[in-house]
Design a protein around this motif. Structure first.
Motif, PDB file in Angstrom:
ATOM      1  N   ARG A 104       0.843  -1.193   0.000  1.00  0.00           N
ATOM      2  CA  ARG A 104       0.000   0.000   0.000  1.00  0.00           C
ATOM      3  C   ARG A 104       0.880   1.246   0.000  1.00  0.00           C
ATOM      4  N   GLN A 160      -1.060   4.167   1.166  1.00  0.00           N
ATOM      5  CA  GLN A 160      -1.801   4.885   2.197  1.00  0.00           C
ATOM      6  C   GLN A 160      -1.362   4.396   3.581  1.00  0.00           C
ATOM      7  N   GLU A 218      -2.962  -3.160  -9.438  1.00  0.00           N
ATOM      8  CA  GLU A 218      -3.641  -1.940  -9.029  1.00  0.00           C
ATOM      9  C   GLU A 218      -2.672  -0.957  -8.376  1.00  0.00           C
ATOM     10  N   LEU A 219      -1.751  -1.487  -7.566  1.00  0.00           N
ATOM     11  CA  LEU A 219      -0.762  -0.629  -6.923  1.00  0.00           C
ATOM     12  C   LEU A 219       0.133   0.049  -7.959  1.00  0.00           C
ATOM     13  N   GLN A 227      -0.748   0.976 -10.909  1.00  0.00           N
ATOM     14  CA  GLN A 227      -1.518   2.095 -11.468  1.00  0.00           C
ATOM     15  C   GLN A 227      -1.546   3.275 -10.504  1.00  0.00           C
ATOM     16  N   GLU A 228      -1.675   2.983  -9.205  1.00  0.00           N
ATOM     17  CA  GLU A 228      -1.659   4.049  -8.204  1.00  0.00           C
ATOM     18  C   GLU A 228      -0.344   4.813  -8.246  1.00  0.00           C
ATOM     19  N   SER A 253      -0.062   6.971 -11.220  1.00  0.00           N
ATOM     20  CA  SER A 253      -0.919   8.155 -11.179  1.00  0.00           C
ATOM     21  C   SER A 253      -0.294   9.307 -10.394  1.00  0.00           C
ATOM     22  N   ASP A 271      -2.372   9.864   2.753  1.00  0.00           N
ATOM     23  CA  ASP A 271      -2.756   9.274   1.473  1.00  0.00           C
ATOM     24  C   ASP A 271      -2.186  10.154   0.360  1.00  0.00           C
ATOM     25  N   GLY A 314      -2.607   9.917  -2.776  1.00  0.00           N
ATOM     26  CA  GLY A 314      -3.428   9.954  -3.985  1.00  0.00           C
ATOM     27  C   GLY A 314      -3.740  11.361  -4.448  1.00  0.00           C
ATOM     28  N   ARG A 331      -6.543  -2.551  -3.606  1.00  0.00           N
ATOM     29  CA  ARG A 331      -7.075  -1.648  -2.598  1.00  0.00           C
ATOM     30  C   ARG A 331      -8.530  -1.261  -2.871  1.00  0.00           C
ATOM     31  N   SER A 332      -8.913  -1.173  -4.122  1.00  0.00           N
ATOM     32  CA  SER A 332     -10.293  -0.774  -4.422  1.00  0.00           C
ATOM     33  C   SER A 332     -11.287  -1.780  -3.852  1.00  0.00           C
ATOM     34  N   GLU A 338     -11.537  -1.060  -0.163  1.00  0.00           N
ATOM     35  CA  GLU A 338     -12.315   0.157   0.086  1.00  0.00           C
ATOM     36  C   GLU A 338     -13.813  -0.096  -0.022  1.00  0.00           C
TER      37      GLU A 338
END
Length: 505
Positions: free
Chosen positions: A11, A13, A61-62, A64-65, A68, A160, A162, A199-200, A203
């Motif tokens: 993660r 976050q 997914e990580l 992509q985070e 971003s 976070d 993001g 993570r999505s 969440e």
């Protein structure tokens, strides 16, 4: 350059190592997020394909985070030390930031090897505590009571990154990421209905569960497999791989209680507080088990009470053990629990205790073999929790934990009275209604038309007399926990572990 080394801390976050690396980029250089797919760990018997695929989904997914916010995740295949060596030769590493892990021996040895490599190469290594667990010998780590840890967690800002452009702080990747096809495949098979990584997904669970209504109903839904699927938070796998932090969970609970305080009367609010504490108790137990394993990681390979060494059946090819593994014991509730695991990788806590008790008490099989099998079955397998808790249920941890023998028939009647769970996972009995589905004389050799058409065999007769085997197991465990090894050994010699003496059918 710095390396943000990802292991079971997948993660950004509330990630201390990520925040520290970003904060120190001017002094130590830009940050390279790195995950190493280590063949020696992938080949371990407690790692299964469902774990590997869950990690893949999370890393996708990580990645992509990270992209971003201006960076790039590097995934490489190899052992940790040689891989770091290659990177260091191309782009010298000044510092590695990562999490301290409470994990199985092979990964702990990997961490020690990385520490030695850092020392040899004058690379600063910063390992951050996770889950409030204190490493033995670390003078800068202070043990906290759970209330102290909870207070610190809920009063802390959970960072976070993001939406922030941190591109200038990220390092360029010195090597191309390894294609997935080059990563060794873990053993076993994936589960068709397991939770997805990322993570999505976590969440979504946070949004669904952490509400006044869910917390209020939690104590009444967690024991039955029919209600636990929706009534539990189901975030254990995301905690196990560090996709979310335990601090985030505590803060979510605190937010629920605070929201309830804003509109509830005193009586209703008191009930909410009590049920929130009930949930937090589970987090406290989780932390206690992790600390237990941190203090004694040999629990992966030995019984905490040495008097249990060699007294239970250790033959993994024993037909009774095989029947338990395949969900063909003749006890519908036990078989439904095992088959549920094989399809979903998840089972509620009561179900886990029931199948562990059946294997170690009714079948009298060694707890280490039982734990080794279940490690691959649980998607949320976390070594620091798994190995101690199996020993607690099997009676090999401490006399203070008492003797836990879960009657398979009582568990069925208490938590699946109408047979809904059994019919779902034991199709041989899908046409039986309660109370007949709990009558072993009716379930023996039964085969529904649906199961027949699907190629199932008739449902088996019970492989043990659950009452007789429980009685013998309680006596033996009680003797052993009290250290009466000689008394037990004489009793053991006279009664043996044959099917006749143990009351097996």
């Amino acid at each position: 350059m710095q390396v943000f080394l990802l292991k079971r801390n997948l993660r950004l976050q509330d990630s201390d190592p990520f925040y520290e690396a970003m904060r120190g980029y001017r002094r130590f250089g830009p940050v390279l997020p790195l995950y190493i797919h280590e063949p020696s760990i992938i080949r371990q018997p407690d790692i299964c394909l469902q774990h590997q695929n869950f990690i893949f989904e999370t890393l996708d997914e990580l990645s992509q985070e990270i992209r971003s916010i201006g960076g790039k995740l590097l995934e490489l295949v190899g052992e940790a030390v040689p891989t770091l060596d290659v990177i260091h030769q191309i782009a010298p590493i000044a510092r590695i930031c990562t999490h301290q892990e409470t994990t199985q021996g092979v990964q702990y040895e990997r961490d020690k090897a990385v520490r030695k490599w850092c020392s040899r190469n004058s690379v600063k290594l910063v390992e951050f505590q996770q889950d409030g667990v204190v490493r033995a010998g670390c003078r800068d780590q202070k043990k906290q009571t759970f209330p102290e840890y909870f207070a610190d967690s809920v009063n802390r800002e959970l960072k976070d990154p993001g939406g922030i452009d941190l591109g200038v702080r990220f390092a360029s990747t010195p090597l191309p990421s390894a294609p997935r096809v080059t990563i060794p495949r873990a053993q076993g098979y994936d589960r068709p209905f397991r939770q997805r990584g990322g993570r999505s997904e976590a969440e979504k669970l946070f949004k669904d569960f952490f509400s006044v209504g869910s917390i209020n109903s939690y104590p009444f839904k967690l024991s039955s497999p029919n209600t636990a699927w929706e009534g539990c938070s189901r975030i254990s796998a995301y905690l196990s791989y560090g996709i979310v932090s335990d601090r985030a969970v505590m803060k979510a609970i605190d937010d629920v209680v605070s929201s309830g305080h804003s509109y509830m009367d005193a009586a209703a609010f008191e009930k909410l507080q009590g049920r929130a504490r009930f949930y937090l108790d589970r987090l406290m137990w989780r932390r206690n088990y992790l600390q237990m394993f941190e203090d004694d990681p040999t629990l992966e390979h030995r019984h905490a009470l040495s008097q249990f060494d060699g007294v239970r059946i250790s033959d993994r090819e024993d037909p009774l053990f095989k029947a338990w593994q395949s969900g063909r014991t003749g006890f519908p509730f036990i078989d439904a629990c095992v088959r549920c695991l094989k399809e979903t990788g998840w089972l509620n806590m009561r179900g886990r205790a029931a199948i562990t008790s059946f294997a170690t008490m009714n079948l009298w099989h060694d707890s280490l073999n039982v734990a080794a099998f279940l490690a691959g079955e649980f998607l949320d397998y976390m070594p620091g929790i798994h190995w101690p808790i199996i020993q607690v249920v099997s009676g090999t941890a401490s006399p203070q934990n008492g003797i836990m023998v879960y009657c398979p028939m009582k568990q069925a009647l208490d938590h699946d009275k109408d047979g809904v769970f059994i019919r779902k996972y034991v199709p041989e009995l899908s046409d039986l209604q309660a109370p007949h589905i709990h009558d072993l004389s009716r379930t023996t050799n039964h085969l529904s038309d649906l199961a027949r058409r699907s190629g199932f065999l008739p449902y088996p007769a019970p492989i043990v007399d659950h009452i007789a085997t429980a009685r013998v197991a309680k006596k033996r465990v009680s003797y052993l926990q009290k250290g009466k090894v000689e008394v037990l050994s004489q009793d053991h010699e006279s009664s043996s572990t044959s099917s006749v003496q143990l009351g097996l059918l």
